[in-house]
Design a protein around this motif. Structure first.
Motif, PDB file in Angstrom:
ATOM      1  N   VAL A 111      28.514  35.716  56.726  1.00 30.84           N
ATOM      2  CA  VAL A 111      29.855  35.619  55.926  1.00 30.84           C
ATOM      3  C   VAL A 111      30.347  34.122  56.138  1.00 30.84           C
ATOM      4  CG1 VAL A 111      31.023  36.258  57.853  1.00 30.84           C
ATOM      5  CG2 VAL A 111      32.017  36.388  55.451  1.00 30.84           C
ATOM      6  N   MET A 112      30.608  33.601  54.730  1.00 34.29           N
ATOM      7  CA  MET A 112      31.202  31.776  54.802  1.00 34.29           C
ATOM      8  C   MET A 112      32.530  31.828  54.927  1.00 34.29           C
ATOM      9  SD  MET A 112      28.382  30.352  54.713  1.00 34.29           S
ATOM     10  CE  MET A 112      28.538  28.653  54.172  1.00 34.29           C
ATOM     11  N   GLU A 113      33.109  32.487  53.972  1.00 35.12           N
ATOM     12  CA  GLU A 113      34.635  32.322  53.880  1.00 35.12           C
ATOM     13  C   GLU A 113      35.581  33.719  53.465  1.00 35.12           C
ATOM     14  OE1 GLU A 113      35.957  28.114  52.463  1.00 35.12           O
ATOM     15  OE2 GLU A 113      34.160  28.380  51.262  1.00 35.12           O
ATOM     16  N   SER A 114      36.547  33.717  53.685  1.00 37.30           N
ATOM     17  CA  SER A 114      37.482  34.776  53.248  1.00 37.30           C
ATOM     18  C   SER A 114      38.616  34.278  52.293  1.00 37.30           C
ATOM     19  CB  SER A 114      37.944  35.578  54.208  1.00 37.30           C
ATOM     20  OG  SER A 114      36.798  36.172  54.956  1.00 37.30           O
ATOM     21  N   ARG A 115      39.228  34.876  51.553  1.00 34.56           N
ATOM     22  CA  ARG A 115      40.188  34.226  50.801  1.00 34.56           C
ATOM     23  C   ARG A 115      41.562  34.528  51.655  1.00 34.56           C
ATOM     24  NH1 ARG A 115      44.121  36.374  47.118  1.00 34.56           N
ATOM     25  NH2 ARG A 115      43.087  38.357  47.485  1.00 34.56           N
ATOM     26  N   ILE A 116      42.515  33.617  51.424  1.00 30.64           N
ATOM     27  CA  ILE A 116      43.802  33.876  52.418  1.00 30.64           C
ATOM     28  C   ILE A 116      44.783  34.077  51.132  1.00 30.64           C
ATOM     29  CG2 ILE A 116      45.756  32.464  53.417  1.00 30.64           C
ATOM     30  CD1 ILE A 116      43.485  30.489  54.604  1.00 30.64           C
ATOM     31  N   PRO A 117      45.119  35.517  51.350  1.00 31.03           N
ATOM     32  CA  PRO A 117      46.208  36.011  50.448  1.00 31.03           C
ATOM     33  C   PRO A 117      47.519  35.177  50.048  1.00 31.03           C
ATOM     34  CG  PRO A 117      45.678  37.692  52.067  1.00 31.03           C
ATOM     35  CD  PRO A 117      45.120  36.298  52.517  1.00 31.03           C
ATOM     36  N   ARG A 118      47.796  34.983  48.919  1.00 30.12           N
ATOM     37  CA  ARG A 118      49.212  34.388  48.624  1.00 30.12           C
ATOM     38  C   ARG A 118      50.017  35.299  47.683  1.00 30.12           C
ATOM     39  NH1 ARG A 118      49.897  30.758  44.272  1.00 30.12           N
ATOM     40  NH2 ARG A 118      47.626  30.010  44.134  1.00 30.12           N
ATOM     41  N   ASP A 119      51.036  35.518  47.757  1.00 24.84           N
ATOM     42  CA  ASP A 119      51.736  36.536  46.983  1.00 24.84           C
ATOM     43  C   ASP A 119      52.110  36.212  45.459  1.00 24.84           C
ATOM     44  OD1 ASP A 119      52.466  37.840  49.421  1.00 24.84           O
ATOM     45  OD2 ASP A 119      54.407  36.761  49.769  1.00 24.84           O
ATOM     46  N   SER A 120      51.977  35.050  45.309  1.00 27.21           N
ATOM     47  CA  SER A 120      52.087  34.460  43.970  1.00 27.21           C
ATOM     48  C   SER A 120      50.830  34.550  43.089  1.00 27.21           C
ATOM     49  CB  SER A 120      52.641  33.146  43.583  1.00 27.21           C
ATOM     50  OG  SER A 120      52.069  32.152  44.247  1.00 27.21           O
ATOM     51  N   LEU A 121      49.752  34.950  43.681  1.00 26.14           N
ATOM     52  CA  LEU A 121      48.482  35.177  43.025  1.00 26.14           C
ATOM     53  C   LEU A 121      48.223  36.480  43.033  1.00 26.14           C
ATOM     54  CD1 LEU A 121      46.351  33.194  42.112  1.00 26.14           C
ATOM     55  CD2 LEU A 121      44.874  33.769  44.130  1.00 26.14           C
ATOM     56  N   ILE A 122      48.128  37.058  41.864  1.00 30.78           N
ATOM     57  CA  ILE A 122      48.090  38.574  41.615  1.00 30.78           C
ATOM     58  C   ILE A 122      46.665  39.018  41.181  1.00 30.78           C
ATOM     59  CG2 ILE A 122      49.211  40.602  40.502  1.00 30.78           C
ATOM     60  CD1 ILE A 122      50.922  38.759  42.401  1.00 30.78           C
ATOM     61  N   ARG A 123      46.091  39.968  42.063  1.00 29.41           N
ATOM     62  CA  ARG A 123      44.706  40.635  41.338  1.00 29.41           C
ATOM     63  C   ARG A 123      45.099  41.313  40.246  1.00 29.41           C
ATOM     64  NH1 ARG A 123      40.991  43.865  45.451  1.00 29.41           N
ATOM     65  NH2 ARG A 123      40.824  42.064  46.160  1.00 29.41           N
ATOM     66  N   LEU A 124      44.236  41.223  39.194  1.00 29.65           N
ATOM     67  CA  LEU A 124      44.487  41.934  37.931  1.00 29.65           C
ATOM     68  C   LEU A 124      43.603  43.070  37.749  1.00 29.65           C
ATOM     69  CD1 LEU A 124      45.274  38.996  35.397  1.00 29.65           C
ATOM     70  CD2 LEU A 124      46.848  40.423  36.468  1.00 29.65           C
ATOM     71  N   ARG A 125      42.291  42.742  37.548  1.00 33.99           N
ATOM     72  CA  ARG A 125      41.231  43.734  37.258  1.00 33.99           C
ATOM     73  C   ARG A 125      40.004  43.071  37.870  1.00 33.99           C
ATOM     74  NH1 ARG A 125      42.787  40.866  32.892  1.00 33.99           N
ATOM     75  NH2 ARG A 125      44.491  42.442  32.565  1.00 33.99           N
ATOM     76  N   PRO A 126      38.661  43.921  37.948  1.00 39.05           N
ATOM     77  CA  PRO A 126      37.501  43.197  38.175  1.00 39.05           C
ATOM     78  C   PRO A 126      36.978  42.339  36.911  1.00 39.05           C
ATOM     79  CG  PRO A 126      37.345  45.579  38.459  1.00 39.05           C
ATOM     80  CD  PRO A 126      38.989  45.462  38.033  1.00 39.05           C
ATOM     81  N   SER A 127      36.339  41.242  37.457  1.00 43.24           N
ATOM     82  CA  SER A 127      35.903  40.296  36.467  1.00 43.24           C
ATOM     83  C   SER A 127      34.859  40.999  35.805  1.00 43.24           C
ATOM     84  CB  SER A 127      35.239  39.097  37.086  1.00 43.24           C
ATOM     85  OG  SER A 127      36.320  38.543  37.788  1.00 43.24           O
ATOM     86  N   SER A 128      34.621  40.471  34.562  1.00 42.59           N
ATOM     87  CA  SER A 128      33.527  41.106  33.365  1.00 42.59           C
ATOM     88  C   SER A 128      32.193  40.610  34.178  1.00 42.59           C
ATOM     89  CB  SER A 128      33.705  40.472  32.015  1.00 42.59           C
ATOM     90  OG  SER A 128      32.688  40.705  31.278  1.00 42.59           O
ATOM     91  N   SER A 129      31.188  41.604  34.093  1.00 41.57           N
ATOM     92  CA  SER A 129      30.190  41.160  34.782  1.00 41.57           C
ATOM     93  C   SER A 129      29.161  39.960  33.865  1.00 41.57           C
ATOM     94  CB  SER A 129      29.071  42.470  34.817  1.00 41.57           C
ATOM     95  OG  SER A 129      28.826  43.104  33.464  1.00 41.57           O
ATOM     96  N   SER A 130      29.585  39.949  32.556  1.00 41.22           N
ATOM     97  CA  SER A 130      28.840  39.051  31.693  1.00 41.22           C
ATOM     98  C   SER A 130      29.503  37.655  31.732  1.00 41.22           C
ATOM     99  CB  SER A 130      28.691  39.485  30.272  1.00 41.22           C
ATOM    100  OG  SER A 130      29.998  39.781  29.952  1.00 41.22           O
ATOM    101  N   HIS A 131      30.698  37.571  32.305  1.00 41.26           N
ATOM    102  CA  HIS A 131      31.608  36.403  32.212  1.00 41.26           C
ATOM    103  C   HIS A 131      30.651  35.187  32.980  1.00 41.26           C
ATOM    104  CE1 HIS A 131      34.833  33.404  32.364  1.00 41.26           C
ATOM    105  NE2 HIS A 131      34.741  33.469  33.534  1.00 41.26           N
ATOM    106  N   LEU A 132      30.645  34.065  32.075  1.00 42.24           N
ATOM    107  CA  LEU A 132      29.890  32.920  33.018  1.00 42.24           C
ATOM    108  C   LEU A 132      30.855  32.287  33.767  1.00 42.24           C
ATOM    109  CD1 LEU A 132      27.693  31.265  29.920  1.00 42.24           C
ATOM    110  CD2 LEU A 132      26.905  32.946  31.852  1.00 42.24           C
ATOM    111  N   HIS A 133      30.606  32.067  35.105  1.00 43.17           N
ATOM    112  CA  HIS A 133      31.464  31.463  36.088  1.00 43.17           C
ATOM    113  C   HIS A 133      30.844  30.354  36.748  1.00 43.17           C
ATOM    114  CE1 HIS A 133      34.585  31.267  38.848  1.00 43.17           C
ATOM    115  NE2 HIS A 133      34.096  31.531  39.877  1.00 43.17           N
TER     116      HIS A 133
END
Length: 320
Positions: A63-85
């Motif tokens: 495991v490399m890193e973990s995200r630090i939660p921030r109240d103003s960053l809201i999780r919406l939905r799972p990312s589309s599997s086909s989205h290019l990132h």
């Protein structure tokens, strides 16, 4: 006798019903116990499978890193599997301890190496990790990612792939996030794709410092309260066109002297191939009763024939 016989029959019937209830209760207890046992076994099997799966991942990845939660960053939905990132892989650099030691030496006036600066290429050669960059690049290409850019000394590698591929090789799940701090910004129209944690295979960890655009959240900028001086007519030039003048700037920024010091170093960097005119600088200083000072080390970018297109910004920058 007849009355006693009736009571005897009732007693027998009551005993039979009571025994039937006991049998039924015993049956349901056995059935419930079996059902409870089955549920317990299913739970134990699920936990065992999860532990084994985590164990397999941990045995082959880190495991490399973990995200630090921030109240103003809201999780919406799972990312589309086909989205290019796009991800940016930071390669582990070499000789950082030695480089830090050299930095201390060239910054210490009493050291023999004082101000013996290194060039960009010298630093790049010193810290580059070609074998690590090659290993990471080969791994990305073999997994199906496309490498779109590499820095000069391959310290950073950009790669693009569908979300499904990143989730597979990084053993993670990406989600769309909304940043409430940029609600009025044009960037808010594009969701942020981030994960809570990501892993890398052991043979890649030794070459990789971090992978960006995974768990990193945008910084929240808090603008400091600035002390503002009201712009009044008494601060402006007395001429009708109300130009901003040197006395105005001195007043606005509390400048006590316009005499430069050889102990201070300030460089002017021009990106438009512009020049400046020493004669124009002299006229500027004379007009505002400033000490006559020349520009040191102009590196050949001075001219006696200024035009608007060749040294307008250059003249202004050097004058300021």
């Amino acid at each position: 006798k007849n009355k006693g016989s009736v009571f005897g029959v009732e007693r027998i019937l009551l005993c039979g019903v009571f025994r039937l209830l006991i049998y039924l209760l015993h049956y349901y207890c056995i059935l419930f116990s079996s059902f409870s046992f089955i549920l317990d076994m299913m739970f134990v099997c699920t936990i065992t499978i999860s532990v084994v799966a985590v164990g397999v991942v941990a045995a082959t990845s880190t495991v490399m890193e973990s995200r630090i939660p921030r109240d103003s960053l809201i999780r919406l939905r799972p990312s589309s599997s086909s989205h290019l990132h796009e991800l940016v892989f930071s390669i582990r650099q070499k000789n950082l301890i030695e480089l830090d030691r050299h930095l201390q030496e060239i910054s210490s006036p009493n050291n023999p190496n004082y101000q013996k600066w290194l060039t960009f290429d010298e630093v790049g050669t010193w810290t580059s990790n070609p074998s690590g960059a090659i290993a990471v690049s080969k791994w990305l290409l073999n997994e199906g990612a496309s490498i779109t850019w590499q820095s000069i000394y391959k310290d950073y590698i950009k790669a693009v792939a569908p979300i499904a591929l990143w989730e597979r090789i990084l053993n993670c799940s990406f989600f769309e996030f909304a940043d409430l701090t940029t609600a009025n910004d044009s960037s808010s129209a594009f969701p942020l794709h981030r994960t809570d944690q990501y892993w890398l295979p052991h043979h890649i960890v030794q070459h990789t410092h971090a992978v960006f655009n995974t768990v990193q959240c945008p910084l929240v900028l808090h603008l400091k309260n600035q002390f503002k001086i009201p712009i009044t007519n008494r601060l402006r030039s007395t001429s009708s066109n109300s130009y901003i003048t040197v006395p105005f700037l001195n007043k606005l920024y509390n400048v006590t002297t316009n005499l430069g010091s050889s102990q201070q170093r300030q460089s002017v960097f021009e990106t438009n191939s512009e020049q400046f005119s020493p004669d124009d600088l002299y006229l500027f200083q004379r007009q505002f009763n400033l000490p006559f000072q020349t520009v040191e080390d102009p590196f050949g970018f001075s001219t006696q024939s200024c035009t608007t297109s060749t040294c307008s910004e250059g003249n202004f920058t050097c004058s300021i």
